[in-house]
Design an enzyme around this catalytic site. Structure first.
Site, PDB file in Angstrom:
ATOM      1  CG  PHE A  59     -14.740  -3.802  -2.111  1.00 11.50           C
ATOM      2  CD1 PHE A  59     -14.766  -2.453  -1.842  1.00 11.50           C
ATOM      3  CD2 PHE A  59     -15.326  -4.244  -3.285  1.00 11.50           C
ATOM      4  CE1 PHE A  59     -15.351  -1.554  -2.710  1.00 11.50           C
ATOM      5  CE2 PHE A  59     -15.919  -3.361  -4.161  1.00 11.50           C
ATOM      6  CZ  PHE A  59     -15.943  -2.011  -3.876  1.00 11.50           C
ATOM      7  N   PRO A  60     -15.618  -4.456   2.246  1.00 11.15           N
ATOM      8  CG  PRO A  60     -15.392  -3.762   4.473  1.00 11.15           C
ATOM      9  CD  PRO A  60     -14.651  -3.830   3.162  1.00 11.15           C
TER      10      PRO A  60
ATOM     11  CE1 TYR B  15      -3.041  -3.009   0.257  1.00  9.84           C
ATOM     12  CE2 TYR B  15      -3.460  -2.488   2.553  1.00  9.84           C
ATOM     13  CZ  TYR B  15      -3.695  -3.274   1.443  1.00  9.84           C
ATOM     14  OH  TYR B  15      -4.576  -4.323   1.532  1.00  9.84           O
TER      15      TYR B  15
END
Length: 298
Positions: free
Chosen positions: A221-222, A76
């Site tokens: 990606f909830p 990231y």
């Protein structure tokens, strides 16, 4: 063992605790609603954020709200997210678990390529330790299985790092049930991180296996809601009844779905962070849960 019913009393200013707890590896308890730090970088998960000071404020506020499980990765930025976490929170609270991942290289924005050579994984773990300011990473996850490298070699190196005291627990990301079963013959896997949300439940079989084996399931990606959040749709209707937002209901549904579920919604904005944290307080009825589940078939 997962335990969402024995959470301590929730302080008014720390709503995240209402979600209950799960013990990673049966020994390391974390609040089930965590924070994913991917969005603290620039566009394409590449480079520095537009507002580094806001990123620091978000991280500090997350902990104030009761978050004690933060998920990041060396890729990231690369390393931007890990360095921001250290800047914002080091020295870390005693109960804070910072999980990171290694195994994806970043040639550029939105470009992700698996590399699982043992020497590379060791290098990245050492760099993560340095960037996070840790002597041991509580949860180190193989970001992707590299199909060009034997799985035994990839996990074997993580096992060596674990024996050396640089990793406490090992997790996997984006795997099938078969891959998870194979990996567990080689190392003790305490978590799996797959794409999963109310609209996309393609990893249902992995979740069911994780639940059966008391392995933490970390859905990335909830909050994706898609057509469910359309005006007049089931998610918007339920959200209105609870005085909540569709995103909050999507998180509440995940928390209700399984006691091994550890959602890690990510954001770079304080307002969204505050909103997500309040999802821990929402309790869906059986009927509401089933209606939302039936609205999109996996």
């Amino acid at each position: 063992m997962p335990d969402s019913s024995a959470a301590p009393a929730v302080h008014a200013g720390r709503p995240v605790g209402a979600a209950g707890t799960f013990a990673l590896g049966g020994r390391l308890p974390v609040n089930r609603l965590g924070y994913g730090a991917m969005q603290l970088t620039g566009p394409g998960v590449w480079g520095e954020p537009k507002d580094p000071d806001e990123a620091v404020r978000v991280l500090r506020r997350a902990v104030e709200l009761g978050v004690n499980f933060i998920d990041t990765a060396d890729s990231y930025g690369p390393f931007v997210s890990e360095r921001l976490i250290r800047k914002a929170l080091h020295p870390y609270p005693d109960d804070l678990v910072v999980a990171t991942k290694g195994g994806l290289t970043r040639p550029g924005p939105d470009d992700w390529r698996p590399v699982g050579r043992p020497e590379y994984l060791r290098q990245q773990c050492e760099l993560s330790l340095r960037h996070l300011g840790l002597e041991r990473i509580d949860l180190y996850q193989l970001h992707r299985i590299d199909e060009k490298v034997p799985v035994a070699d990839q996990l074997g190196e993580l096992s060596l790092l674990q024996q050396e005291g640089k990793i406490r627990f090992i997790g996997l990301s984006e795997v099938s049930v078969a891959q998870l079963e194979e990996a567990r013959k080689l190392v003790d896997v305490v978590s799996v991180q797959n794409l999963y949300n109310l609209s996309d439940r393609s990893a249902e079989s992995v979740l069911e296996y994780a639940e059966q084996e008391d392995v933490a399931f970390i859905p990335w990606f909830p909050i994706a809601t898609g057509e469910l959040a359309r005006p007049g749709g089931p998610l918007e209707t339920a959200a209105h009844q609870h005085g909540a937002t569709p995103s909050q209901l999507a998180l509440a549904w995940l928390l209700r779905r399984s006691p091994v579920m550890l959602p890690i919604p990510g954001t770079s904005r304080l307002t969204h962070l505050e909103e997500n944290a309040q999802a821990a307080r929402i309790e869906l009825t059986d009927a509401e849960f089933e209606e939302l589940a039936a609205a999109v078939q996996p």
